[in-house]
Design a protein around this motif. Sequence first.
Motif, PDB file in Angstrom:
ATOM      1  N   SER A 262      12.025   6.956 -11.460  1.00 23.81           N
ATOM      2  CA  SER A 262      11.918   8.535 -11.224  1.00 23.81           C
ATOM      3  C   SER A 262      10.778   8.622 -10.168  1.00 23.81           C
ATOM      4  O   SER A 262      10.747   9.572  -9.087  1.00 23.81           O
ATOM      5  N   ASP A 263       9.749   7.730  -9.980  1.00 24.43           N
ATOM      6  CA  ASP A 263       8.528   7.955  -9.303  1.00 24.43           C
ATOM      7  C   ASP A 263       8.089   6.385  -8.887  1.00 24.43           C
ATOM      8  O   ASP A 263       7.977   5.707  -9.653  1.00 24.43           O
ATOM      9  N   LEU A 264       7.585   6.449  -7.573  1.00 22.30           N
ATOM     10  CA  LEU A 264       7.203   5.322  -6.998  1.00 22.30           C
ATOM     11  C   LEU A 264       5.932   5.472  -6.453  1.00 22.30           C
ATOM     12  O   LEU A 264       5.731   6.607  -5.565  1.00 22.30           O
ATOM     13  N   ARG A 265       4.526   4.937  -6.945  1.00 21.78           N
ATOM     14  CA  ARG A 265       3.353   5.428  -6.130  1.00 21.78           C
ATOM     15  C   ARG A 265       2.763   4.076  -5.939  1.00 21.78           C
ATOM     16  O   ARG A 265       2.437   3.086  -6.757  1.00 21.78           O
ATOM     17  N   VAL A 266       2.697   3.825  -4.721  1.00 18.51           N
ATOM     18  CA  VAL A 266       2.130   2.772  -3.902  1.00 18.51           C
ATOM     19  C   VAL A 266       0.587   2.824  -3.330  1.00 18.51           C
ATOM     20  O   VAL A 266       0.565   3.235  -2.266  1.00 18.51           O
ATOM     21  N   VAL A 267      -0.248   2.021  -3.797  1.00 16.46           N
ATOM     22  CA  VAL A 267      -1.627   2.188  -3.197  1.00 16.46           C
ATOM     23  C   VAL A 267      -1.513   1.093  -2.288  1.00 16.46           C
ATOM     24  O   VAL A 267      -1.514  -0.258  -2.925  1.00 16.46           O
ATOM     25  N   MET A 268      -1.857   1.312  -0.853  1.00 17.02           N
ATOM     26  CA  MET A 268      -1.916   0.119   0.063  1.00 17.02           C
ATOM     27  C   MET A 268      -3.131   0.021   0.910  1.00 17.02           C
ATOM     28  O   MET A 268      -3.445  -0.955   1.669  1.00 17.02           O
ATOM     29  N   ASN A 269      -3.916   1.319   0.958  1.00 21.35           N
ATOM     30  CA  ASN A 269      -5.056   1.401   1.712  1.00 21.35           C
ATOM     31  C   ASN A 269      -5.988   0.165   1.049  1.00 21.35           C
ATOM     32  O   ASN A 269      -6.322   0.246  -0.011  1.00 21.35           O
ATOM     33  N   PRO A 270      -6.355  -0.548   1.905  1.00 22.47           N
ATOM     34  CA  PRO A 270      -7.380  -1.814   1.482  1.00 22.47           C
ATOM     35  C   PRO A 270      -8.683  -1.427   0.764  1.00 22.47           C
ATOM     36  O   PRO A 270      -9.135  -2.099  -0.024  1.00 22.47           O
ATOM     37  N   ASP A 271      -9.319  -0.275   1.303  1.00 20.92           N
ATOM     38  CA  ASP A 271     -10.608   0.175   0.659  1.00 20.92           C
ATOM     39  C   ASP A 271     -10.422   0.519  -0.842  1.00 20.92           C
ATOM     40  O   ASP A 271     -11.244   0.383  -1.645  1.00 20.92           O
ATOM     41  N   LYS A 272      -9.109   0.898  -0.973  1.00 21.53           N
ATOM     42  CA  LYS A 272      -8.634   1.334  -2.256  1.00 21.53           C
ATOM     43  C   LYS A 272      -8.285   0.203  -3.429  1.00 21.53           C
ATOM     44  O   LYS A 272      -8.027   0.474  -4.510  1.00 21.53           O
ATOM     45  N   LEU A 273      -7.984  -0.955  -2.888  1.00 20.03           N
ATOM     46  CA  LEU A 273      -7.674  -2.211  -3.786  1.00 20.03           C
ATOM     47  C   LEU A 273      -8.729  -3.111  -3.876  1.00 20.03           C
ATOM     48  O   LEU A 273      -8.833  -4.144  -4.411  1.00 20.03           O
ATOM     49  N   ALA A 274     -10.080  -2.691  -3.193  1.00 15.16           N
ATOM     50  CA  ALA A 274     -11.356  -3.619  -3.186  1.00 15.16           C
ATOM     51  C   ALA A 274     -11.763  -3.967  -4.664  1.00 15.16           C
ATOM     52  O   ALA A 274     -11.975  -5.000  -5.256  1.00 15.16           O
ATOM     53  N   PHE A 275     -11.697  -2.774  -5.417  1.00 16.37           N
ATOM     54  CA  PHE A 275     -12.036  -2.715  -6.975  1.00 16.37           C
ATOM     55  C   PHE A 275     -11.089  -3.764  -7.590  1.00 16.37           C
ATOM     56  O   PHE A 275     -11.529  -4.755  -8.539  1.00 16.37           O
ATOM     57  N   ALA A 276      -9.890  -3.480  -7.542  1.00 11.62           N
ATOM     58  CA  ALA A 276      -9.088  -4.296  -8.340  1.00 11.62           C
ATOM     59  C   ALA A 276      -9.015  -5.789  -7.861  1.00 11.62           C
ATOM     60  O   ALA A 276      -8.825  -6.680  -8.582  1.00 11.62           O
ATOM     61  N   ALA A 277      -9.368  -6.044  -6.451  1.00 17.25           N
ATOM     62  CA  ALA A 277      -9.321  -7.410  -5.996  1.00 17.25           C
ATOM     63  C   ALA A 277     -10.600  -7.981  -7.004  1.00 17.25           C
ATOM     64  O   ALA A 277     -10.625  -9.320  -7.025  1.00 17.25           O
ATOM     65  N   SER A 278     -11.881  -7.205  -7.045  1.00 16.70           N
ATOM     66  CA  SER A 278     -13.054  -7.802  -7.570  1.00 16.70           C
ATOM     67  C   SER A 278     -12.647  -8.162  -9.097  1.00 16.70           C
ATOM     68  O   SER A 278     -13.159  -8.956  -9.406  1.00 16.70           O
ATOM     69  N   GLN A 279     -11.817  -7.529  -9.569  1.00 14.31           N
ATOM     70  CA  GLN A 279     -11.304  -7.619 -11.005  1.00 14.31           C
ATOM     71  C   GLN A 279     -10.711  -8.907 -11.095  1.00 14.31           C
ATOM     72  O   GLN A 279     -10.695  -9.734 -11.984  1.00 14.31           O
ATOM     73  N   LEU A 280      -9.827  -9.068 -10.154  1.00 11.23           N
ATOM     74  CA  LEU A 280      -8.823 -10.287 -10.203  1.00 11.23           C
ATOM     75  C   LEU A 280      -9.589 -11.614  -9.868  1.00 11.23           C
ATOM     76  O   LEU A 280      -9.424 -12.521 -10.414  1.00 11.23           O
ATOM     77  N   SER A 281     -10.699 -11.341  -9.152  1.00 10.70           N
ATOM     78  CA  SER A 281     -11.781 -12.605  -8.791  1.00 10.70           C
ATOM     79  C   SER A 281     -12.319 -13.242 -10.141  1.00 10.70           C
ATOM     80  O   SER A 281     -12.824 -14.252 -10.233  1.00 10.70           O
ATOM     81  N   ARG A 282     -12.392 -12.333 -11.085  1.00  9.96           N
ATOM     82  CA  ARG A 282     -12.962 -12.829 -12.524  1.00  9.96           C
ATOM     83  C   ARG A 282     -11.978 -13.813 -13.158  1.00  9.96           C
ATOM     84  O   ARG A 282     -12.713 -14.429 -13.879  1.00  9.96           O
ATOM     85  N   ILE A 283     -10.658 -13.538 -12.899  1.00 13.94           N
ATOM     86  CA  ILE A 283      -9.792 -14.951 -13.743  1.00 13.94           C
ATOM     87  C   ILE A 283      -9.218 -15.722 -12.777  1.00 13.94           C
ATOM     88  O   ILE A 283      -8.681 -16.669 -13.161  1.00 13.94           O
ATOM     89  N   GLY A 284      -9.659 -15.508 -11.319  1.00  3.48           N
ATOM     90  CA  GLY A 284      -9.418 -16.736 -10.712  1.00  3.48           C
ATOM     91  C   GLY A 284      -7.999 -16.749  -9.896  1.00  3.48           C
ATOM     92  O   GLY A 284      -8.063 -17.177  -8.737  1.00  3.48           O
ATOM     93  N   ARG A 285      -7.008 -16.395 -10.755  1.00  3.71           N
ATOM     94  CA  ARG A 285      -5.670 -16.701 -10.200  1.00  3.71           C
ATOM     95  C   ARG A 285      -4.583 -15.732 -10.658  1.00  3.71           C
ATOM     96  O   ARG A 285      -4.393 -15.377 -11.824  1.00  3.71           O
ATOM     97  N   LEU A 286      -3.778 -15.213  -9.628  1.00  2.01           N
ATOM     98  CA  LEU A 286      -2.841 -14.150 -10.067  1.00  2.01           C
ATOM     99  C   LEU A 286      -1.845 -14.679 -11.252  1.00  2.01           C
ATOM    100  O   LEU A 286      -1.830 -13.620 -12.224  1.00  2.01           O
ATOM    101  N   PRO A 287      -1.309 -15.639 -11.604  1.00  3.63           N
ATOM    102  CA  PRO A 287      -0.532 -15.694 -12.735  1.00  3.63           C
ATOM    103  C   PRO A 287      -0.987 -15.255 -14.026  1.00  3.63           C
ATOM    104  O   PRO A 287      -0.379 -15.110 -14.825  1.00  3.63           O
ATOM    105  N   ASP A 288      -2.330 -15.434 -14.079  1.00  2.97           N
ATOM    106  CA  ASP A 288      -2.834 -15.094 -15.503  1.00  2.97           C
ATOM    107  C   ASP A 288      -3.056 -13.555 -15.989  1.00  2.97           C
ATOM    108  O   ASP A 288      -3.385 -13.028 -16.725  1.00  2.97           O
TER     109      ASP A 288
END
Length: 302
Positions: A273-299
């Motif tokens: 019913s709804d798709l909300r897609v965040v693509m602005n790289p400035d808005k992905l920086a925080f999540a990217a920093s969170q991902l860096s804590r676990i090292g790899r995407l499959p985790d």
Amino acid sequence: MDDFERLRGRLFGIAYRMLGTATDAEEILQDAWVRWQGVDHATVRDHDAYLAKVVTNLSMKELTSARVLRETYLGEWLPEPVLTGRAEFDALGPLEVVAERESVSFALLLLLERLTPAERAAYVLHEAFAYGYREVAELIGTSEANARQLASRAGKRIAAGSRREQPVDRAGWQKLVERFLAAARLGEIEELEQLLAEDVVSTADGGGKVIAARNAIAGRDRVARYLIGTLQHFGAGIEAQLAEANGRPALVAVGPAGVVAICFVEAGPDGVSDLRVVMNPDKLAFAASQLSRIGRLPDLGW
């Protein structure tokens, strides 16, 4: 442990719910920490209340400025996603019950944008953090009666524009999303349309930094064609991984350069019913920093 560090999760949670952006919430915490260092702690009767008040008032001030900027924002504005559901992603603290997850959902954060800063503060403090009206009044600098009125008015405005999000059957959601992605990647428009609700809406936030639809796209046929075209354009080398963000299941799309999108897929009885897609790289920086804590995407898997 210093009181500020002890309260960091709560303080970040207040600022994030007030502003809808994790990076701005982090800056609010930095400003609050500087102020905390300049205060004689022995003269502060209630450290918890003092810090909550500082963060709330800094957030209200920032929200007033942010709204001016959002009026000139290129394209649709969406909140900044925060990864949740794992111990490593502790920015918002535990989201163990439905009410806690709903308090950071994209749907609610977007509705909060309709409120004045004072209404938003009263609603967030009372509903998300269970402050009494007398405490809310002290934190935002008003009377108890006005705090009650602000929260009540906010609640009515939110109720008028919301539809209650249903608990997600994650196994069913995963199967639907996997079929959805496969159909979109293969360009099977009829299969994709069958998975979409007739009144489906797709909203993308590129912020003028990447190619994204400037306006929301509505309708099964239009959304299906848009999704197929987008995936054909950007799909090479992109891996989509199931994750949890803002207390809801989501897709994290990662390419060679890192996180390129986070997509929230809401489904009902009639399909997506709804798709909300965040693509602005400035808005992905925080999540990217969170991902860096676990090292790899499959985790990221559930």
